[in-house]
Motif scaffolding. Sequence first.
Motif, short mmCIF file in Angstrom:
data_model
loop_
_atom_site.label_atom_id
_atom_site.label_comp_id
_atom_site.label_asym_id
_atom_site.label_seq_id
_atom_site.Cartn_x
_atom_site.Cartn_y
_atom_site.Cartn_z
N VAL A 73 0.71 -1.35 -0.13
CA VAL A 73 -0.09 -0.07 0.20
C VAL A 73 0.94 1.40 0.14
O VAL A 73 0.38 2.17 -0.71
CB VAL A 73 -1.06 -0.02 1.12
CG1 VAL A 73 -1.75 1.27 1.42
CG2 VAL A 73 -1.93 -1.14 0.98
N PHE A 74 1.97 1.22 0.84
CA PHE A 74 2.74 2.38 1.01
C PHE A 74 3.68 2.49 -0.61
O PHE A 74 3.71 3.69 -1.11
CB PHE A 74 3.98 1.89 1.93
CG PHE A 74 5.09 3.01 2.03
CD1 PHE A 74 4.87 4.13 2.48
CD2 PHE A 74 6.44 2.63 1.50
CE1 PHE A 74 5.88 5.17 2.68
CE2 PHE A 74 7.18 3.67 1.89
CZ PHE A 74 7.06 4.87 2.39
N MET A 75 4.07 1.33 -1.11
CA MET A 75 4.70 1.59 -2.43
C MET A 75 3.58 1.99 -3.75
O MET A 75 3.88 2.95 -4.32
CB MET A 75 5.45 0.19 -2.81
CG MET A 75 6.46 -0.22 -1.83
SD MET A 75 7.90 0.82 -1.95
CE MET A 75 9.02 0.01 -1.03
N ALA A 76 2.55 1.65 -3.32
CA ALA A 76 1.60 1.81 -4.54
C ALA A 76 1.19 3.38 -4.23
O ALA A 76 1.13 4.06 -5.49
CB ALA A 76 0.53 1.25 -4.39
N ARG A 77 1.20 3.93 -3.17
CA ARG A 77 0.97 5.15 -2.78
C ARG A 77 1.97 6.10 -3.57
O ARG A 77 1.76 7.19 -4.14
CB ARG A 77 0.72 5.65 -1.50
CG ARG A 77 0.45 7.18 -1.31
CD ARG A 77 -0.95 7.75 -1.87
NE ARG A 77 -1.16 9.01 -1.40
CZ ARG A 77 -1.86 9.91 -2.12
NH1 ARG A 77 -2.13 9.44 -3.39
NH2 ARG A 77 -2.10 10.94 -1.61
N GLY A 78 3.24 5.88 -3.45
CA GLY A 78 4.35 6.46 -3.90
C GLY A 78 4.34 6.46 -5.22
O GLY A 78 4.53 7.43 -6.04
N GLU A 90 1.22 11.23 -10.84
CA GLU A 90 0.70 12.70 -10.68
C GLU A 90 1.61 13.74 -10.82
O GLU A 90 1.27 15.06 -10.83
CB GLU A 90 -0.25 12.83 -9.33
CG GLU A 90 -1.23 12.02 -9.15
CD GLU A 90 -1.98 12.05 -7.81
OE1 GLU A 90 -1.47 12.83 -7.19
OE2 GLU A 90 -2.89 11.24 -7.32
N GLY A 91 3.03 13.41 -10.96
CA GLY A 91 4.07 14.53 -11.36
C GLY A 91 4.71 14.89 -9.97
O GLY A 91 5.39 15.86 -9.98
N LYS A 92 4.37 14.44 -9.01
CA LYS A 92 5.27 14.79 -7.69
C LYS A 92 6.60 14.28 -7.83
O LYS A 92 6.86 13.26 -8.20
CB LYS A 92 4.33 14.03 -6.52
CG LYS A 92 2.84 14.61 -6.28
CD LYS A 92 2.68 15.88 -5.90
CE LYS A 92 1.25 16.32 -5.80
NZ LYS A 92 0.31 16.06 -6.64
N ASP A 93 7.33 15.29 -7.03
CA ASP A 93 9.01 14.74 -6.83
C ASP A 93 9.29 13.97 -5.90
O ASP A 93 8.27 13.90 -4.77
CB ASP A 93 9.67 15.99 -7.19
CG ASP A 93 9.44 17.14 -6.19
OD1 ASP A 93 9.10 16.89 -5.07
OD2 ASP A 93 9.93 18.23 -6.48
N ILE A 141 6.64 13.50 -2.58
CA ILE A 141 6.10 12.29 -2.24
C ILE A 141 6.52 12.00 -0.72
O ILE A 141 5.84 11.29 0.07
CB ILE A 141 6.94 11.23 -3.19
CG1 ILE A 141 6.18 11.66 -4.41
CG2 ILE A 141 6.54 9.79 -2.70
CD1 ILE A 141 6.96 10.44 -5.57
N PHE A 142 7.58 12.22 -0.22
CA PHE A 142 8.08 12.33 1.06
C PHE A 142 7.15 12.98 2.21
O PHE A 142 6.76 12.11 2.87
CB PHE A 142 9.57 12.44 1.34
CG PHE A 142 10.12 12.25 2.91
CD1 PHE A 142 10.88 11.02 3.03
CD2 PHE A 142 9.79 13.28 3.58
CE1 PHE A 142 11.01 10.81 4.41
CE2 PHE A 142 10.37 13.01 4.96
CZ PHE A 142 11.14 11.84 5.38
N THR A 166 11.43 9.66 10.88
CA THR A 166 10.51 10.00 10.15
C THR A 166 9.59 8.44 9.64
O THR A 166 10.07 7.33 10.08
CB THR A 166 10.85 10.42 8.83
OG1 THR A 166 11.54 9.37 7.98
CG2 THR A 166 11.70 11.57 8.88
N HIS A 167 8.51 8.67 9.00
CA HIS A 167 7.96 7.39 8.77
C HIS A 167 8.58 6.58 7.81
O HIS A 167 8.39 5.15 7.68
CB HIS A 167 6.63 7.84 7.78
CG HIS A 167 6.97 8.15 6.44
ND1 HIS A 167 7.58 9.49 5.92
CD2 HIS A 167 6.63 7.60 5.00
CE1 HIS A 167 7.67 9.40 4.55
NE2 HIS A 167 7.41 8.47 4.26
N ARG A 168 9.76 7.26 7.07
CA ARG A 168 10.50 6.29 6.09
C ARG A 168 11.86 5.72 6.87
O ARG A 168 12.81 5.35 6.24
CB ARG A 168 10.71 7.23 4.97
CG ARG A 168 10.87 6.30 3.58
CD ARG A 168 10.94 6.94 2.42
NE ARG A 168 12.20 7.72 2.34
CZ ARG A 168 13.06 7.37 1.43
NH1 ARG A 168 13.00 6.02 0.82
NH2 ARG A 168 14.23 8.06 1.43
N ALA A 169 11.92 6.01 8.15
CA ALA A 169 13.26 5.46 8.90
C ALA A 169 13.52 3.94 8.62
O ALA A 169 12.49 3.03 8.20
CB ALA A 169 13.08 5.67 10.39
#
Length: 201
Positions: free
Chosen positions: A98-103, A109-112, A116-117, A189-192
């Motif tokens: 789910v986390f990867m799919a959101r990225g 959508e063009g986000k850098d 995204i972070f 962070t959430h991505r630690a």
Amino acid sequence: MEKVQNIKWIKQIGLTVCFSLLCSLNILAQEIPSTDWQIKTALMAVPEDYRDGAKVYGYDSNGNFTTLREGTNDFIALADDPKKENFSTAAYHKDLDVFMARGRQLRKEGKDGKEIFEIRESEVKNGKLKMPDKATLCVFTGDVNPETKEIENPYVRYVFYIPFATGESTGLPTTPTPPGHAWLMDPGTHRAHIMITPPKK
């Protein structure tokens, strides 16, 4: 004066059409590897014990992201992106999907990377986006032999996600260490995540 403006307008339309055609030709020229090759090379990122039942994402003949093979265990593999120059596949625990799919959605959508972070950080904190308390990611890279299509100079690095972990809570350094040593990236962070990059041969 009006005639000159009309000529400029016609030239503008012509340039736009040419640009569109070039983009279309570029997409058509993009070589999408066979499904079998994508699956075979994507599974190189999966620990050997989990390869037989891993789910595999990849690309269809039009270059669209899709499921190439359904899975029966806890691992998901990502085939190499044909739009990128360097070969790279990855595999992760299904709880990260789910986390990867959101990225992927935000990137589409063009986000850098920074956007995204920040978006996922906010969504994980407010409970909108589910992030497992721990999960594994393996990244496999190498060189594709242009004749045999075999992967040469294979290399795997490992990532262990531990959301919001810090150097203090893990006892790990938070700056890069020599190859083979573990360190904590994006602490607090959430991505630690713990990074382990074995020495290259």
